[in-house]
Write an enzyme that holds these catalytic residues in place. Structure first.
Site, PDB file in Angstrom:
ATOM      1  N   CYS A   1      -0.381   4.106   2.090  1.00  0.00           N
ATOM      2  CA  CYS A   1      -0.258   3.960   3.559  1.00  0.00           C
ATOM      3  C   CYS A   1       1.180   4.220   3.978  1.00  0.00           C
ATOM      4  CB  CYS A   1      -0.598   2.540   4.029  1.00  0.00           C
ATOM      5  SG  CYS A   1      -2.033   1.824   3.287  1.00  0.00           S
ATOM      6  N   ASP A   2       2.128   3.703   3.214  1.00  0.00           N
ATOM      7  CA  ASP A   2       3.519   3.656   3.672  1.00  0.00           C
ATOM      8  C   ASP A   2       4.470   4.560   2.891  1.00  0.00           C
ATOM      9  OD1 ASP A   2       2.767   1.764   5.548  1.00  0.00           O
ATOM     10  OD2 ASP A   2       2.915   0.159   4.094  1.00  0.00           O
TER      11      ASP A   2
ATOM     12  N   CYS B   1       0.832  -1.204   0.000  1.00  0.00           N
ATOM     13  CA  CYS B   1       0.000   0.000   0.000  1.00  0.00           C
ATOM     14  C   CYS B   1       0.865   1.252   0.000  1.00  0.00           C
ATOM     15  CB  CYS B   1      -0.917  -0.017   1.223  1.00  0.00           C
ATOM     16  SG  CYS B   1      -1.901   1.472   1.350  1.00  0.00           S
TER      17      CYS B   1
END
Ligand code: NDP
Length: 313
Positions: A137-138, A134
């Site tokens: 997300c990261d 992701c």
């Protein structure tokens, strides 16, 4: 044991929309959020193609709004994921990962899909320390660093473009000599000077002492000019497709070879009376938030009709 007339599994656009419609129809739906509250959309940033938001909307904001709308119409939202089902006869029986269980007359399966990994041992070894599925997300952790994204579809192109906004350099590792993504996404990637597309490349492993420091890659595997080399990177992002979250229901509902639940025509009906599948768990083709929301609405309308018939209305 608790019994409910309608249970909805999943908290993506399909699950919440089903809860909004079912709540407004007075069905007092119980919705289980599952493993990823808000669904897959919460792993992206801005949503630009959901109608009604001319300037786009933050994905988490959109999902929060859907959740609040469901609550406003009486949805009982619970934090657990289904781990087992018995849909052999009504009332349908469900077991959850918090050790609770219940029965219901109607069920909407909106459990979505989960990102796939290559299956390398190193992916497990470095998960959380350089391996992610992701980017949104990261990606934050890779500001001004070098990352690789694996895949040649729309997701891979989208993630590579997103990461290029943060990282110093992005390699897109594509196993074929071409991208599978839509034209517009391909053009965006190819025009981005921070992205290098490595066509006909495969990843064989990762290395690094304290997190990922590089990938062992191979160019034109099996060809006369096959070449193995090490690609120094700080982050390794998978974007090679998804697996539908249907395992819990497979003994009872029909699925295709990948695991997508097969429904009747364009309806959400699974063939089991009162059991419907909505959103990405039943959609190998479109996988869009708006499509998932639409199928959630259809499932709730079907459930309302079904429960009305049961009640002799
Ligand atoms: P896709 O299935 O479209 O693409 C998966 C990609 O990963 C392909 O390039 C595939 O390669 C590659 N791949 C699969 N397995 C491996 C492997 N083991 N090793 C290396 N590469 C691998 O998945 P997406 O998630 O990209 O997209 C799914 C659907 O969602 C599509 O319909 C897409 O259009 C849609 N989508 C739309 C978006 C939008 O409109 N904004 C954004 C994201 C997705 P190969 O081509 O060789 O099979």
């Amino acid at each position: 044991m608790q019994h409910h007339q309608l249970v909805i599994l999943g908290s993506g656009p399909a699950g919440y929309t089903a809860a909004i419609y079912a709540g407004r129809a007075g069905l007092s739906p119980v919705l289980y959020e599952g493993l990823q509250p808000g669904g897959q959309l919460t792993t992206t940033t801005e949503v630009e193609n959901y109608p009604g938001f001319a300037e786009g909307i933050d994905a988490n904001e959109l999902m929060d709004a859907m959740r609040q709308q469901a609550v406003r119409f009486g949805a009982d939202i619970r934090q657990a994921a289904a781990v087992r089902s018995d849909l052999s006869a009504r009332p349908y029986h469900l077991w959850f990962d918090d050790s609770s269980e219940l029965t219901c007359d109607a069920l909407i399966i909106a459990t979505g899909a989960t990102a796939k990994y290559l299956g390398l041992a190193d992916e497990d070894k470095y998960r959380g320390s350089g391996v992610s599925a992701c980017a949104t997300c990261d990606g934050f952790f890779y500001r001004n660093k070098t990352v690789a994204v694996v895949g040649g579809g729309d997701t891979a192109c989208e993630e590579a473009t997103y990461l290029a906004g943060l990282a110093a350099k992005v390699y897109l590792i594509v196993r074929k000599p071409f991208l599978r993504a839509s034209q517009i996404m391909q053009e965006r990637v190819l025009a981005n000077t921070k992205i290098d597309v490595l066509f006909e490349h495969n990843t064989e492993g990762l290395y690094g002492t304290d997190g990922v420091e590089g990938a062992h890659v191979v160019h034109r595997k099996g060809e006369a000019d096959e070449r193995h080399y090490d690609l120094p990177i700080d982050g390794f992002f998978l974007a090679i497709g998804h697996k539908p979250n249907s395992d819990v229901f497979k003994p009872w509902v029909q699925t295709d070879a990948t695991g997508y639940i097969i429904t009747e025509g364009s309806s959400p009906r699974t063939g089991l009376p009162g059991v419907y599948a909505a959103g990405d768990v039943a959609d190998p083709h479109y996988r869009q938030a708006i499509v998932a929301a639409g199928s959630g609405a259809k499932a709730a309308i079907e459930a309302e009709k079904y429960l009305g018939t049961l009640a002799g209305k």
